[in-house]
Design a protein around this motif. Structure first.
Motif, mmCIF file in Angstrom:
data_model
loop_
_atom_site.group_PDB
_atom_site.id
_atom_site.type_symbol
_atom_site.label_atom_id
_atom_site.label_comp_id
_atom_site.label_asym_id
_atom_site.label_seq_id
_atom_site.Cartn_x
_atom_site.Cartn_y
_atom_site.Cartn_z
ATOM 1 N N GLU A 188 0.819 -1.083 0.006
ATOM 2 C CA GLU A 188 0.080 0.101 0.192
ATOM 3 C C GLU A 188 0.761 1.472 -0.039
ATOM 4 N N SER A 189 2.115 1.185 -0.049
ATOM 5 C CA SER A 189 3.003 2.195 -0.089
ATOM 6 C C SER A 189 3.124 3.033 1.198
ATOM 7 N N GLU A 190 2.651 2.487 2.130
ATOM 8 C CA GLU A 190 2.590 2.788 3.681
ATOM 9 C C GLU A 190 4.125 2.588 4.211
ATOM 10 N N PHE A 191 5.215 3.334 3.989
ATOM 11 C CA PHE A 191 6.401 2.729 4.154
ATOM 12 C C PHE A 191 6.692 2.992 5.719
ATOM 13 N N GLY A 192 6.340 3.810 6.149
ATOM 14 C CA GLY A 192 6.629 4.052 7.650
ATOM 15 C C GLY A 192 6.156 2.883 8.486
ATOM 16 N N LYS A 193 4.968 2.514 8.210
ATOM 17 C CA LYS A 193 4.207 1.211 9.084
ATOM 18 C C LYS A 193 4.838 0.232 8.455
ATOM 19 N N SER A 194 5.196 -0.031 7.287
ATOM 20 C CA SER A 194 5.716 -1.321 6.849
ATOM 21 C C SER A 194 7.224 -1.636 7.521
ATOM 22 N N ILE A 195 7.767 -0.390 7.777
ATOM 23 C CA ILE A 195 9.458 -0.386 8.266
ATOM 24 C C ILE A 195 9.362 -0.931 9.765
ATOM 25 N N GLU A 196 8.236 -0.403 10.498
ATOM 26 C CA GLU A 196 8.044 -0.577 11.874
ATOM 27 C C GLU A 196 7.775 -2.042 12.088
ATOM 28 N N HIS A 197 6.783 -2.751 11.305
ATOM 29 C CA HIS A 197 6.382 -4.008 11.276
ATOM 30 C C HIS A 197 7.570 -5.094 10.896
ATOM 31 N N LEU A 198 8.245 -4.649 9.977
ATOM 32 C CA LEU A 198 9.317 -5.510 9.415
ATOM 33 C C LEU A 198 10.581 -5.561 10.479
ATOM 34 N N GLN A 199 10.845 -4.548 11.017
ATOM 35 C CA GLN A 199 11.714 -4.068 11.859
ATOM 36 C C GLN A 199 11.536 -5.044 13.133
ATOM 37 N N GLN A 200 10.417 -5.201 13.583
ATOM 38 C CA GLN A 200 9.999 -6.044 14.795
ATOM 39 C C GLN A 200 10.222 -7.569 14.227
#
Length: 107
Positions: free
Chosen positions: A31-43
């Protein structure tokens, strides 16, 4: 209820694990929601440091967010993880994305 809303609800109920975090991160990336994507992938990679697929998408999300140095670092780590796991295809894919980031850094 959207896919991300469904997964967020699962997370809110305490069903936290690397697969859910990867799935959420991947859905937000789509969905190109990179900030949220990064947060969950870092976790996801904190929960499972040898999760090469999560490293690959994390690098792509960081690059999409303009964080090129961080993307390079994620791809570097992801490539090491993929190679250590014997996941040759993932290592090749990560290397392709890594080269794109390196090219962007040189420009």
């Amino acid at each position: 209820m959207s896919q991300t809303e469904m997964f967020e609800a699962m997370l809110a109920r305490g069903q936290d694990n690397e697969m859910l975090r990867y799935t959420l991160g991947n859905a937000y990336f789509a969905e190109s929601e990179f900030g949220k994507s990064i947060e969950h992938l870092q976790q996801a990679v904190l929960l499972k440091p040898d999760y090469s697929a999560a490293w690959r998408v994390l690098g792509r999300a960081l690059a999409g967010d303009g964080q090129l140095q961080e993307a390079k670092s994620a791809f570097d780590q992801g490539e090491k993880v993929a190679e250590a796991n014997g996941d040759i295809q993932a290592a090749k894919e990560i290397n392709v994305f890594r080269k794109r980031v390196l090219k962007a850094l040189d420009e």
